[in-house]
Design a protein around this motif. Structure first.
Motif, mmCIF file in Angstrom:
data_model
loop_
_atom_site.group_PDB
_atom_site.id
_atom_site.type_symbol
_atom_site.label_atom_id
_atom_site.label_comp_id
_atom_site.label_asym_id
_atom_site.label_seq_id
_atom_site.Cartn_x
_atom_site.Cartn_y
_atom_site.Cartn_z
ATOM 1 N N ASP A 115 40.882 44.982 42.701
ATOM 2 C CA ASP A 115 41.597 43.713 42.889
ATOM 3 C C ASP A 115 40.686 42.520 42.605
ATOM 4 O O ASP A 115 41.086 41.561 41.941
ATOM 5 C CB ASP A 115 42.163 43.625 44.310
ATOM 6 C CG ASP A 115 43.322 44.579 44.545
ATOM 7 O OD1 ASP A 115 44.004 44.935 43.551
ATOM 8 O OD2 ASP A 115 43.552 44.961 45.702
ATOM 9 N N TYR A 116 39.469 42.576 43.107
ATOM 10 C CA TYR A 116 38.503 41.497 42.878
ATOM 11 C C TYR A 116 38.232 41.325 41.387
ATOM 12 O O TYR A 116 38.228 40.208 40.871
ATOM 13 C CB TYR A 116 37.201 41.798 43.631
ATOM 14 C CG TYR A 116 36.105 40.796 43.392
ATOM 15 C CD1 TYR A 116 36.110 39.570 44.037
ATOM 16 C CD2 TYR A 116 35.061 41.079 42.514
ATOM 17 C CE1 TYR A 116 35.104 38.647 43.817
ATOM 18 C CE2 TYR A 116 34.058 40.161 42.289
ATOM 19 C CZ TYR A 116 34.077 38.950 42.952
ATOM 20 O OH TYR A 116 33.075 38.040 42.726
ATOM 21 N N LEU A 117 38.021 42.432 40.700
ATOM 22 C CA LEU A 117 37.735 42.389 39.265
ATOM 23 C C LEU A 117 38.900 41.772 38.499
ATOM 24 O O LEU A 117 38.708 40.899 37.652
ATOM 25 C CB LEU A 117 37.448 43.793 38.743
ATOM 26 C CG LEU A 117 37.201 43.917 37.243
ATOM 27 C CD1 LEU A 117 35.815 43.393 36.917
ATOM 28 C CD2 LEU A 117 37.336 45.348 36.799
ATOM 29 N N GLN A 118 40.105 42.207 38.795
ATOM 30 C CA GLN A 118 41.272 41.699 38.082
ATOM 31 C C GLN A 118 41.497 40.210 38.354
ATOM 32 O O GLN A 118 41.883 39.462 37.469
ATOM 33 C CB GLN A 118 42.525 42.506 38.442
ATOM 34 C CG GLN A 118 42.471 43.901 37.902
ATOM 35 C CD GLN A 118 43.737 44.687 38.124
ATOM 36 O OE1 GLN A 118 44.079 45.498 37.290
ATOM 37 N NE2 GLN A 118 44.441 44.501 39.225
ATOM 38 N N LEU A 121 38.330 38.223 36.589
ATOM 39 C CA LEU A 121 38.334 38.267 35.130
ATOM 40 C C LEU A 121 39.704 37.934 34.542
ATOM 41 O O LEU A 121 39.858 37.913 33.317
ATOM 42 C CB LEU A 121 37.870 39.647 34.638
ATOM 43 C CG LEU A 121 36.456 40.047 35.027
ATOM 44 C CD1 LEU A 121 36.127 41.429 34.492
ATOM 45 C CD2 LEU A 121 35.437 39.031 34.546
ATOM 46 N N ARG A 122 40.687 37.708 35.414
ATOM 47 C CA ARG A 122 42.058 37.385 34.995
ATOM 48 C C ARG A 122 42.575 38.413 33.991
ATOM 49 O O ARG A 122 42.966 38.093 32.864
ATOM 50 C CB ARG A 122 42.129 35.980 34.423
ATOM 51 C CG ARG A 122 41.803 34.924 35.431
ATOM 52 C CD ARG A 122 41.916 33.557 34.846
ATOM 53 N NE ARG A 122 41.534 32.574 35.854
ATOM 54 C CZ ARG A 122 41.531 31.294 35.640
ATOM 55 N NH1 ARG A 122 41.888 30.814 34.483
ATOM 56 N NH2 ARG A 122 41.177 30.471 36.590
ATOM 57 N N PRO A 147 49.601 46.139 40.876
ATOM 58 C CA PRO A 147 49.092 45.407 42.048
ATOM 59 C C PRO A 147 49.245 43.893 41.898
ATOM 60 O O PRO A 147 49.264 43.360 40.789
ATOM 61 C CB PRO A 147 47.617 45.802 42.089
ATOM 62 C CG PRO A 147 47.544 47.096 41.375
ATOM 63 C CD PRO A 147 48.591 47.030 40.317
ATOM 64 N N GLN A 148 49.316 43.213 43.023
ATOM 65 C CA GLN A 148 49.459 41.759 43.037
ATOM 66 C C GLN A 148 48.281 41.060 42.367
ATOM 67 O O GLN A 148 48.422 39.943 41.878
ATOM 68 C CB GLN A 148 49.569 41.258 44.487
ATOM 69 C CG GLN A 148 50.843 41.693 45.172
ATOM 70 C CD GLN A 148 52.042 40.900 44.702
ATOM 71 O OE1 GLN A 148 51.916 39.728 44.380
ATOM 72 N NE2 GLN A 148 53.190 41.542 44.650
ATOM 73 N N SER A 149 47.139 41.722 42.306
ATOM 74 C CA SER A 149 45.959 41.107 41.676
ATOM 75 C C SER A 149 46.144 40.944 40.172
ATOM 76 O O SER A 149 45.372 40.237 39.533
ATOM 77 C CB SER A 149 44.703 41.931 41.969
ATOM 78 O OG SER A 149 44.840 43.253 41.498
ATOM 79 N N CYS A 150 47.169 41.566 39.605
ATOM 80 C CA CYS A 150 47.466 41.416 38.182
ATOM 81 C C CYS A 150 48.220 40.120 37.884
ATOM 82 O O CYS A 150 48.333 39.715 36.732
ATOM 83 C CB CYS A 150 48.296 42.588 37.668
ATOM 84 S SG CYS A 150 47.350 44.090 37.385
ATOM 85 N N CYS A 151 48.778 39.502 38.909
ATOM 86 C CA CYS A 151 49.595 38.309 38.695
ATOM 87 C C CYS A 151 48.743 37.120 38.261
ATOM 88 O O CYS A 151 47.608 36.948 38.730
ATOM 89 C CB CYS A 151 50.330 37.941 39.983
ATOM 90 S SG CYS A 151 51.574 39.152 40.465
ATOM 91 N N GLN A 152 49.302 36.307 37.371
ATOM 92 C CA GLN A 152 48.630 35.079 36.962
ATOM 93 C C GLN A 152 48.558 34.135 38.157
ATOM 94 O O GLN A 152 49.446 34.111 39.004
ATOM 95 C CB GLN A 152 49.383 34.402 35.817
ATOM 96 C CG GLN A 152 49.363 35.189 34.540
ATOM 97 C CD GLN A 152 50.093 34.453 33.420
ATOM 98 O OE1 GLN A 152 50.429 33.284 33.531
ATOM 99 N NE2 GLN A 152 50.343 35.159 32.344
ATOM 100 N N ARG A 153 47.501 33.338 38.205
ATOM 101 C CA ARG A 153 47.336 32.408 39.323
ATOM 102 C C ARG A 153 48.446 31.368 39.365
ATOM 103 O O ARG A 153 48.822 30.892 40.421
ATOM 104 C CB ARG A 153 45.982 31.714 39.229
ATOM 105 C CG ARG A 153 44.833 32.648 39.467
ATOM 106 C CD ARG A 153 43.508 31.947 39.406
ATOM 107 N NE ARG A 153 42.429 32.915 39.557
ATOM 108 C CZ ARG A 153 41.176 32.647 39.366
ATOM 109 N NH1 ARG A 153 40.799 31.427 39.023
ATOM 110 N NH2 ARG A 153 40.258 33.575 39.525
ATOM 111 N N GLU A 154 48.970 31.012 38.193
ATOM 112 C CA GLU A 154 50.005 29.982 38.119
ATOM 113 C C GLU A 154 51.381 30.503 38.524
ATOM 114 O O GLU A 154 52.272 29.728 38.843
ATOM 115 C CB GLU A 154 50.101 29.406 36.694
ATOM 116 C CG GLU A 154 48.821 28.763 36.200
ATOM 117 C CD GLU A 154 47.808 29.784 35.677
ATOM 118 O OE1 GLU A 154 48.216 30.843 35.172
ATOM 119 O OE2 GLU A 154 46.599 29.510 35.796
#
Length: 168
Positions: A115-118, A121-122, A147-154
């Motif tokens: 999750d941290y990596l994704q 590194l977006r 996983p939710q970590s794949c979602c774009q920040r925007e």
């Protein structure tokens, strides 16, 4: 220059702690150690060059020139080896990453690292979000999402569902 290289080597070693699950190879820290050793050697060589210049010693300046030539040859050799073996390194890292992604369950320490990596590194998956479709986690959840970590920040309401790839 030696201080700058020392900083870079220490930064790489410190950053390694965040990605150590992906870099399981025992030689992963070797470049950082080499950078720090080169920094120490550069400091000593710089000291020799300064002393030789200050004393106007032909022998000292000749030694300094010889050392600089050896360093130049070593740098060219390192560049050529890096260029030649870049695909092997890429393949090894992708294989290790794939094995870590296979262990993902959303709870274990490897999952936290993924999750941290994704997020940092977006990115999503090893190559793209479709890598998740072959993992045990994807098949066990049955919700057709990553996983939710794949979602774009925007993306405000991203759920990780594959039917909304523009949000990943």
């Amino acid at each position: 220059a030696a201080a700058g290289l020392s900083y870079v080597g220490a930064y790489v070693i410190n950053t390694y702690k965040s990605y150590d699950n992906f870099l399981q190879d025992k030689y992963a820290l070797l470049p950082a150690v080499i950078i720090i050793c080169v920094a120490v050697v550069m400091f000593i060589i710089g000291l020799i060059g300064c002393c030789a210049t200050f004393r106007e010693s032909r022998v000292g300046l000749g030694l300094f020139l010889a050392i600089i030539l050896v360093i130049f040859i070593a740098e060219v050799s390192a560049f050529v080896l890096g260029f030649v073996y870049r695909e092997k390194v890429k393949t090894d890292v992708q294989g290790t990453m794939q094995s870590v992604f296979e262990k993902y369950d959303g709870k274990n320490p490897e999952s936290t690292v993924v999750d941290y990596l994704q997020e940092q590194l977006r990115c999503c998956g090893v190559k793209n979000y479709s890598d998740w479709t072959t993992t045990q986690w994807f098949n066990s959840t049955g919700n057709n999402s990553v996983p939710q970590s794949c979602c774009q920040r925007e993306a405000k309401n991203c759920t990780g569902h594959l039917d909304q790839p523009q949000e990943l």
